[in-house]
Structure formats: C-alpha cells, structure tokens
Design a protein around this motif. Structure first.
Motif, PDB file in Angstrom:
ATOM      1  N   ASP A  34       0.822  -1.206   0.000  1.00 24.20           N
ATOM      2  CA  ASP A  34       0.000   0.000   0.000  1.00 24.20           C
ATOM      3  C   ASP A  34       0.860   1.261   0.000  1.00 24.20           C
ATOM      4  N   GLU A  35       1.928   1.195   0.758  1.00 24.82           N
ATOM      5  CA  GLU A  35       2.800   2.354   0.840  1.00 24.82           C
ATOM      6  C   GLU A  35       3.431   2.677  -0.518  1.00 24.82           C
ATOM      7  N   LYS A  36       3.845   1.607  -1.190  1.00 21.81           N
ATOM      8  CA  LYS A  36       4.458   1.776  -2.510  1.00 21.81           C
ATOM      9  C   LYS A  36       3.439   2.411  -3.480  1.00 21.81           C
ATOM     10  N   VAL A  37       2.220   1.886  -3.427  1.00 23.70           N
ATOM     11  CA  VAL A  37       1.154   2.416  -4.281  1.00 23.70           C
ATOM     12  C   VAL A  37       0.892   3.880  -3.937  1.00 23.70           C
ATOM     13  N   TYR A  38       0.778   4.131  -2.642  1.00 23.17           N
ATOM     14  CA  TYR A  38       0.479   5.493  -2.184  1.00 23.17           C
ATOM     15  C   TYR A  38       1.542   6.475  -2.675  1.00 23.17           C
ATOM     16  N   THR A  39       2.814   6.088  -2.523  1.00 21.67           N
ATOM     17  CA  THR A  39       3.910   6.980  -2.935  1.00 21.67           C
ATOM     18  C   THR A  39       3.861   7.247  -4.444  1.00 21.67           C
ATOM     19  N   ALA A  40       3.648   6.189  -5.220  1.00 14.15           N
ATOM     20  CA  ALA A  40       3.621   6.356  -6.679  1.00 14.15           C
ATOM     21  C   ALA A  40       2.498   7.315  -7.080  1.00 14.15           C
ATOM     22  N   VAL A  41       1.319   7.118  -6.493  1.00 18.71           N
ATOM     23  CA  VAL A  41       0.177   7.969  -6.832  1.00 18.71           C
ATOM     24  C   VAL A  41       0.445   9.410  -6.395  1.00 18.71           C
ATOM     25  N   ALA A  61       2.902  11.166  -8.708  1.00 17.42           N
ATOM     26  CA  ALA A  61       2.323  11.470 -10.020  1.00 17.42           C
ATOM     27  C   ALA A  61       1.361  12.650  -9.915  1.00 17.42           C
ATOM     28  N   ILE A  62       0.575  12.677  -8.842  1.00 20.10           N
ATOM     29  CA  ILE A  62      -0.397  13.758  -8.703  1.00 20.10           C
ATOM     30  C   ILE A  62       0.305  15.085  -8.424  1.00 20.10           C
ATOM     31  N   GLN A  63       1.386  15.007  -7.648  1.00 21.05           N
ATOM     32  CA  GLN A  63       2.140  16.247  -7.418  1.00 21.05           C
ATOM     33  C   GLN A  63       2.654  16.833  -8.724  1.00 21.05           C
ATOM     34  N   ARG A  64       3.077  15.950  -9.613  1.00 19.89           N
ATOM     35  CA  ARG A  64       3.637  16.444 -10.872  1.00 19.89           C
ATOM     36  C   ARG A  64       2.565  16.958 -11.835  1.00 19.89           C
ATOM     37  N   HIS A  65       1.417  16.275 -11.887  1.00 13.22           N
ATOM     38  CA  HIS A  65       0.441  16.609 -12.931  1.00 13.22           C
ATOM     39  C   HIS A  65      -0.813  17.314 -12.435  1.00 13.22           C
ATOM     40  N   GLY A  66      -0.984  17.449 -11.122  1.00 14.56           N
ATOM     41  CA  GLY A  66      -2.130  18.201 -10.609  1.00 14.56           C
ATOM     42  C   GLY A  66      -3.386  17.359 -10.477  1.00 14.56           C
ATOM     43  N   ARG A  67      -4.404  17.939  -9.840  1.00 11.93           N
ATOM     44  CA  ARG A  67      -5.634  17.204  -9.555  1.00 11.93           C
ATOM     45  C   ARG A  67      -6.728  17.481 -10.582  1.00 11.93           C
ATOM     46  N   ALA A  85      -4.256   0.936  -6.720  1.00 13.31           N
ATOM     47  CA  ALA A  85      -3.733   2.163  -7.324  1.00 13.31           C
ATOM     48  C   ALA A  85      -4.883   2.961  -7.946  1.00 13.31           C
ATOM     49  N   LEU A  86      -5.791   2.265  -8.642  1.00 15.60           N
ATOM     50  CA  LEU A  86      -6.903   2.969  -9.287  1.00 15.60           C
ATOM     51  C   LEU A  86      -7.814   3.610  -8.229  1.00 15.60           C
ATOM     52  N   SER A  87      -8.059   2.898  -7.121  1.00 16.95           N
ATOM     53  CA  SER A  87      -8.885   3.463  -6.053  1.00 16.95           C
ATOM     54  C   SER A  87      -8.237   4.704  -5.462  1.00 16.95           C
ATOM     55  N   GLU A  88      -6.928   4.614  -5.250  1.00 16.91           N
ATOM     56  CA  GLU A  88      -6.222   5.737  -4.639  1.00 16.91           C
ATOM     57  C   GLU A  88      -6.253   6.961  -5.574  1.00 16.91           C
ATOM     58  N   ILE A  89      -6.072   6.734  -6.877  1.00 19.90           N
ATOM     59  CA  ILE A  89      -6.135   7.832  -7.843  1.00 19.90           C
ATOM     60  C   ILE A  89      -7.534   8.446  -7.824  1.00 19.90           C
ATOM     61  N   SER A  90      -8.553   7.576  -7.807  1.00 22.33           N
ATOM     62  CA  SER A  90      -9.940   8.041  -7.789  1.00 22.33           C
ATOM     63  C   SER A  90     -10.198   8.896  -6.540  1.00 22.33           C
ATOM     64  N   ARG A  91      -9.712   8.417  -5.386  1.00 20.88           N
ATOM     65  CA  ARG A  91      -9.938   9.130  -4.120  1.00 20.88           C
ATOM     66  C   ARG A  91      -9.256  10.507  -4.143  1.00 20.88           C
ATOM     67  N   GLN A  92      -7.993  10.497  -4.551  1.00 19.78           N
ATOM     68  CA  GLN A  92      -7.249  11.755  -4.493  1.00 19.78           C
ATOM     69  C   GLN A  92      -7.699  12.767  -5.543  1.00 19.78           C
ATOM     70  N   SER A 149     -15.395   4.337 -11.459  1.00 18.09           N
ATOM     71  CA  SER A 149     -15.823   3.795 -12.751  1.00 18.09           C
ATOM     72  C   SER A 149     -15.143   4.538 -13.889  1.00 18.09           C
ATOM     73  N   GLN A 150     -15.036   5.852 -13.731  1.00 18.15           N
ATOM     74  CA  GLN A 150     -14.413   6.641 -14.807  1.00 18.15           C
ATOM     75  C   GLN A 150     -12.905   6.408 -14.874  1.00 18.15           C
ATOM     76  N   VAL A 151     -12.273   6.297 -13.711  1.00 19.44           N
ATOM     77  CA  VAL A 151     -10.837   6.029 -13.708  1.00 19.44           C
ATOM     78  C   VAL A 151     -10.574   4.682 -14.394  1.00 19.44           C
ATOM     79  N   PHE A 152     -11.400   3.682 -14.055  1.00 19.05           N
ATOM     80  CA  PHE A 152     -11.196   2.366 -14.657  1.00 19.05           C
ATOM     81  C   PHE A 152     -11.486   2.394 -16.155  1.00 19.05           C
ATOM     82  N   SER A 153     -12.522   3.155 -16.546  1.00 19.46           N
ATOM     83  CA  SER A 153     -12.879   3.183 -17.965  1.00 19.46           C
ATOM     84  C   SER A 153     -11.768   3.823 -18.790  1.00 19.46           C
ATOM     85  N   VAL A 154     -11.094   4.827 -18.241  1.00 18.92           N
ATOM     86  CA  VAL A 154      -9.963   5.440 -18.950  1.00 18.92           C
ATOM     87  C   VAL A 154      -8.766   4.482 -18.944  1.00 18.92           C
TER      88      VAL A 154
END
Lengths: 159, 547
Positions: free
Chosen positions: A8-15, A18-24, A47-54, A60-65
């Motif tokens: 989880d930590e690895k996933v959290y850090t990666a997300v 990435a979000i810091q670099r590209h914005g919300r 990872a997809l859940s964490e991206i969706s949350r943040q 559903s949209q994160v997964f569809s993309v």
C-alpha cells in the motif's frame, strides 16, 4: 509490518508523486495513470482506487480510462513485455512467420504472461518503425528486420 | 557560433539511434578530446539524413565525407585518419555507388533521389535538432517574426489560403479555410492543437519531422495561434514516440528562453505558449474529436459532429487541429509567399507530400516529392524498382484514410483530386508496395484486424461490423466460406460506411470494397476453387477431395 501494508505504501507513494507532478485537474488523469503504470508495472485495483480518491473522479471513470489505452495495463505483467507489430507493413515482409516463431519460442499467445513471470507477450498496431519491419519491441528496445533465427539471441538478453 | 576547423555530424533518427548512434556520438566526443581537438572540431547530432542504407552515418565537413555504417569501435580510426591526418578513413565510407564519385551530402540527397523537393523536411538531417541556434541560423523563426511584425492575422490567413495548402493528415481539407473558421468563431479563448498522434500503419513522416526539426512545429503553431487568435497550444504526441517527445520538449523550453514563446513575442502584444500531451496508446486518438477528449482526460471516443472543433473543441472552445506535416508547411509559406509555394505540385494540390515507401521494393524509406508524381515513378526512382524483379500488384496507402491502389492506377498523378476522381485515396502518405506474392484476402484480413482492434467501441456499426467482417475474411482465408458470405461482407461494408460515427468505421469498409472491385476473381477462387492463388492463406479448413 505485513506485506500488504508495504505494498500500500508503494502504491500510495507512486500515486502521490504522479499527482504532485500533474495536478488534480481531470486533464492530468492520463499522464498520472501513465506514470503510476510505469512506476508499478501495472495499474492495480488499489492504485486505481487511490487515484480516484485523491482526484475526486469516480472509480468507474478512472477504470474506464485506464482500460481504454493500450499502454496502460490493469493486469499484472511479466518482468519484460514483448510487443509484436501486427500491422500490414510488417505482416507482408515476413511478420507472419516471425509471429508464429515467437509464440512457439515462448509457448505463449497474445496477451499471456509466462508462469515464471518473465515474459508478457502482446501484439500491437503500427509503431512507426516500418522501414525496418518486421519489428519486435522488448521493453523499450526496438529490434528491426527481425527473422525467426534471431529470436533466441534477442530473448537471451533479458533475465 | 565559434569558428571551427571541422564539423562532425552523426545521424540520430530513430533508426540510427537503434543501431548505436548515441554510442558513436559519445565515442567521437571522447576521442576528439583525447586528441586535443575539442576546440577545433564540433560534434553534433542531426536528424534523418535522407538515406537509410548505411546508418548510423557520420558526415564530416568541410570535406563532406559520408561514413557509414559507423560502429563505436571505428571511431578512433576515423578520428585519427580524418581529423588528425587529414585523409579519408579508408574502408569506412558509405557506399558511393549512386554518387558517381561525388560525396557531398547534397549530392547524396539529390543524386539518390533526383526529383525530391524538400519543404517540410528542408532542415531535417541538416541541422542539430537540439540546438535552437542552429535552427535560427537556417531561417528559423524568421516567418514568425515576419507574421508578427509586418502582417495582420487576416493577412496571414490569406497567405495560407492563397498557397492552396491542404491538410496532410489524410482528408486534404483546405488549411486556410479551417483557419478562417476558427478565427471567425465566437469566443475569446481559443486553442491550437498539433496532431502528432501519428499511427496510420506504415506512416512515420511526422516522427521524422519532430525528431529532425522540432522547432518548425513550435514556430508554425505560434503563427497559427496569431492568425486564429489563440494564446495556447497543445501538441498531442503519440506515447510511443519517445525521442520525438524529448526533442520537442527541449525545443519548447529553448523557444521560451529565447522569447519565441511566452509574453509579447517579437515585441508585439501577442502571447503564446505550448503544452505537450502524451498519448497512452490508442489509434483512434488521431481522430480530432477523440484527441480532444483524450487531452481532457477521458476515453478517446470521437464526438458526434457537428458541431465541429472549429467552434466547439477543447473544453468547448473554438479549436484549430492541424497535422504535423501540414504545420511544417506554414513557416516556408509565410517566409517565401504563396506564389513561391504554388510553383510546386499541381494546381489543386500545391506543394509537396512526404511519403514512406515500404514493402516489396529495393529501397524503403522516406521521400518528399511534389504532389502529382505517379506511383510508377515512386517505385522506379525512389524504391529502385521491385525487389527481386517481381511484378507490382498493388499499393496500400496506409491506415484508415487510405485505400488499395491496383497496378492499373500506377500512372494516375498522386494528388488529392486525381486520386479522388479515380475512387482511391492518398491516405496519410504510407505506400506499402506489394508484389504478386501478396494475397488480397490475407491483406484485407490484416487491415480489418487493425480496425477491429483499434475500434473504440462507441458505436455499433463499427464495433460489431469490424469484428464480423474480420470473421468472414478469416473463413475465406481458411477455405470454408460460401459465395453468399461475400454478399454479407459487402452489406457489412455498406453498413459501416453509412452508419459509423467517425472515419475509422466509415473507412473500415474501404479494403473490402477495394478487393471486391479490383481483385474479385482472386477472392472468389478462395471459395469456388478452395484455393489461394498466391499460396499465402492457410486454407486449413478446406475439405480434402476423396481420391
């Protein structure tokens, strides 16, 4: 610490990175997915859940993309990804034979990952290196003018 | 630029890089330093050099000697012989057979490719794509300066309209007209998008523009922004084009530093900046509305049109979308004028076209020639004839916008209108040359497989039509189809052409109609005789006759 907590930590850090670099903003979703995919090897459900949350975008949209684009994977992949171009320019200059030989050599069909986790074999549409077809790409390395006899040598370069 | 005794250029297009150009480049720098020549000799990378027979190439000026293919281990000898001792490094020269003894790179280009006329690729292979100063030295940013300081936006659009430039992405829509639509659209926030999601099978012209001359696209986008009233641009670069992306990013940074992007460009009150969006692998994103959806962070599914992007594009704002090759024509037109541009090509399709020649010819690669040349000339002059002296059967002009050109049309001038009259299409500029060993059923099967895989799935005629058409073609190739299946196939083609939402589904019908129109007997042989005349198809399902 259990192994899931470390994952989880690895996933959290990666997300997070990435979000810091590209914005919300929604505009950043595809670059973020690409970066997390590169960092983790694939886009896991966590990872997809964490991206969706943040990003506050529905799961559903994160997964569809994530499932739409060829360079993003929602399934785990082998240590090395072999892409074989199946478009017409490679096909007519001997691609057909090379593709058959590649499947035989690896014992895999398109989309499959080997049991030892070494290889994932996929077909791809034209990659724009047609002047040297047939083309095989292993990870980021492009091999052109490939014939069946060269395959064992090429594959032996990867652990 | 400081005065130097010699200039050493290393070809660094993708193909050269793949064959070790970077190592050669690094080794050259090491050896030149080791020989104490670093103040006298400049080493530089350059893009596509216009010949592909001996990559990576090293060209040494002022003598203009071409070496190739050069391996890193050849470098010490090359440096010692040519740069220290001042004589040609024996045995390392690229073949000079076409050059009748002359070895200047200009003759390399003109000698091997007689009628070539480079406008889009005028600098590719001649300058260092990573150095803005080299671009400026070769007339770079002159057109932007001219537009901003001496022309009104309306005059820029007029000049482009008068030049007769037409979109090079495949459709051939008049560029000036498109610019005028965006300029006259309501709203004060507009966008310019460069479509660099090049993924038509067999096409890599845009990649070579971005790898060899990235500043030309930066300059063209700024000119387009000024003309249509946009202050922001996006380049949608295909995710697989790593080197092109790297060079373009660097070019944009350099242009910002030099003030060619940013606020008050050339002391005018025009502001312009460019963002890059990297694709994630989807052919359909080359369709302009799918591309816009993708920039917005969504699935790349084409929108229903109208309204068109010229009025409702990125985030609903008026948006100009132009292909890389189209944009690369803009600075030369502004610099030299519409009348100059019109001297090349044909009356209704002025200018040049970049083609990639592939398949059963002796020499494959990239050429830029005036519009109106014929396929016969392309094969004879640039392809150096058919491989193994085979007979020419057909050419496939690439991806969704192309078609199958039978040998009977090889003397038709290759321009938008002549091809349209003949019922075929130029496509994106890929020319896949096929000889008589190519089976049209097998070819159509591969093309339909491409459409099937790349269909975005949004509309039914395309999603299901491409699957079903591929299935039928597979049964033809296996020798299990019946004559009625061909009727179904043509009906499917009609359905896809008439009812699909975007160009992908509409043109998925083209290979089917083309093979049925030009090669019907060959297709029917797979069914009536249960045999593939070229021996390509497996025919594995056919019933063996009882003895």
């Amino acid at each position: 610490m259990s192994s899931t907590a470390r994952l989880d930590e690895k996933v959290y850090t990666a997300v997070q990175q990435a979000i810091q670099r590209h914005g919300r903003e929604r505009e950043g979703l595809i670059p973020i997915l690409s970066e997390v995919n590169r960092a983790l090897g694939y886009l896991s459900p966590e990872a997809l859940s964490e991206i969706s949350r943040q990003m506050r975008v529905p799961k559903s949209q994160v997964f569809s993309v994530a499932s739409f684009y060829r360079m993003l994977s929602t399934k785990p992949r082998g240590r090395h990804v072999i892409q074989f171009c199946e478009s017409a320019p490679c096909h007519v200059v001997g691609g057909r034979e090379v593709w058959q030989a590649l499947q035989d050599e690896l014992g895999l069909q398109s989309g499959e990952t080997s049991a030892d986790g070494r290889w994932t074999l996929v077909t791809t549409s034209c990659l724009g290196v047609c002047a040297v077809g047939p083309v095989v790409i292993v990870d980021n390395d492009i091999y052109g003018n490939v014939n069946r006899a060269q395959l064992p040598q090429i594959l032996a370069r990867y652990e | 630029m400081q005065a130097t005794r010699a200039l050493v250029l290393v070809s660094s297009d993708c193909e050269s890089m793949e064959r070790g150009a970077q190592l050669v480049y690094e080794r050259l720098q090491q050896e030149i330093r080791a020989a104490g020549l670093q103040d006298e000799v400049v080493v530089s990378l350059l893009g596509d050099v216009g010949r592909h027979d001996a990559l990576p190439m090293v060209i040494v000026y002022p003598e203009a000697v071409i070496y190739g293919p050069v391996r890193p281990d050849d470098v010490p000898f090359l440096v010692e012989e040519h740069l220290l001792k001042g004589r040609i490094a024996a045995g390392l020269q690229a073949s000079t057979r076409e050059l009748s003894g002359r070895i200047a790179w200009l003759s390399a280009r003109q000698g091997t490719l007689p009628a070539e006329r480079r406008i889009v690729l005028e600098r590719a292979g001649l300058i260092d794509p990573e150095d803005i100063e080299d671009y400026i030295l070769h007339d770079g940013y002159e057109a932007l300066g001219k537009a901003l300081t001496t022309m009104t936006p309306a005059q820029v659009i007029d000049e482009i309209s008068r030049s007769g430039l037409r979109g090079r992405g495949g459709a051939g829509f008049p560029t000036g007209t498109k610019w005028r639509f965006v300029a006259s659209a309501k709203g004060n926030h507009k966008y310019v998008i460069c479509n660099a999601d090049e993924s038509e099978p067999g096409t890599f012209k845009d990649r070579l523009v971005l790898e060899g001359d990235p500043h030309s696209i930066v300059e063209a986008m700024a000119i387009a922004g000024y003309a249509v009233g946009a202050n922001e641009g996006y380049v949608y670069v295909r995710g697989e084009y790593g080197l092109a992306l790297e060079r373009l990013s660097r070019a944009i940074d350099q242009a910002r530093q030099m003030g060619f992007l940013g606020r008050g460009i050339f002391g005018s009150d025009f502001d312009f900046d460019i963002h890059i969006h990297v694709g994630a692998g989807a052919y359909i994103c080359g369709e302009e509305t799918a591309l816009i959806e993708s920039i917005e962070g969504k699935r790349g599914e084409p929108r229903s049109r109208p309204p068109y992007p010229t009025t409702h594009g990125l985030w609903g704002k008026p948006t100009l979308v132009n292909n890389v090759e189209t944009l690369a024509n803009v600075p030369p037109i502004i610099r030299n004028g519409a009348a100059w541009y019109r001297q090349f090509g044909t009356k209704s399709s002025p200018g040049t076209k970049v083609y990639t020649i592939l398949g059963a010819v002796n020499v494959t690669g990239l050429i830029e020639v005036p519009m109106g040349i014929t396929l016969r000339e392309v094969i004879a002059i640039y392809g150096k004839g058919m491989r193994n002296g085979a007979a020419f059967k057909l050419a496939q002009t690439g991806g969704s916008s192309g078609s199958i050109i039978p040998a009977s049309l090889q003397d038709t001038p290759m321009d938008f209108d002549s091809y349209a009259r003949a019922g075929v299409s130029l496509g994106s500029g890929a020319l896949l040359i096929c000889d008589e060993d190519t089976c049209v059923v097998d070819l159509a099967k591969v093309l339909l497989n491409f459409f099937r895989v790349e269909s975005c799935g949004k509309c039914t005629p395309c999603r299901i039509g491409t699957q079903r058409a591929h299935q039928i073609l597979s049964t033809v190739a296996e020798g299990t189809a019946e004559m009625d299946d061909l009727k179904h196939l043509l009906a499917l083609a009609d359905g896809m052409a008439d009812y699909s939402n975007c160009g992908l589904g509409q043109t998925a019908a083209v290979p089917i109609r083309d093979i049925m129109k030009h090669f019907r007997a060959e297709v029917e042989a797979h069914i009536s005789l249960r045999l593939c005349p070229t021996g390509v198809c497996p025919m594995s399902g056919r019933q063996v006759m009882a003895a």
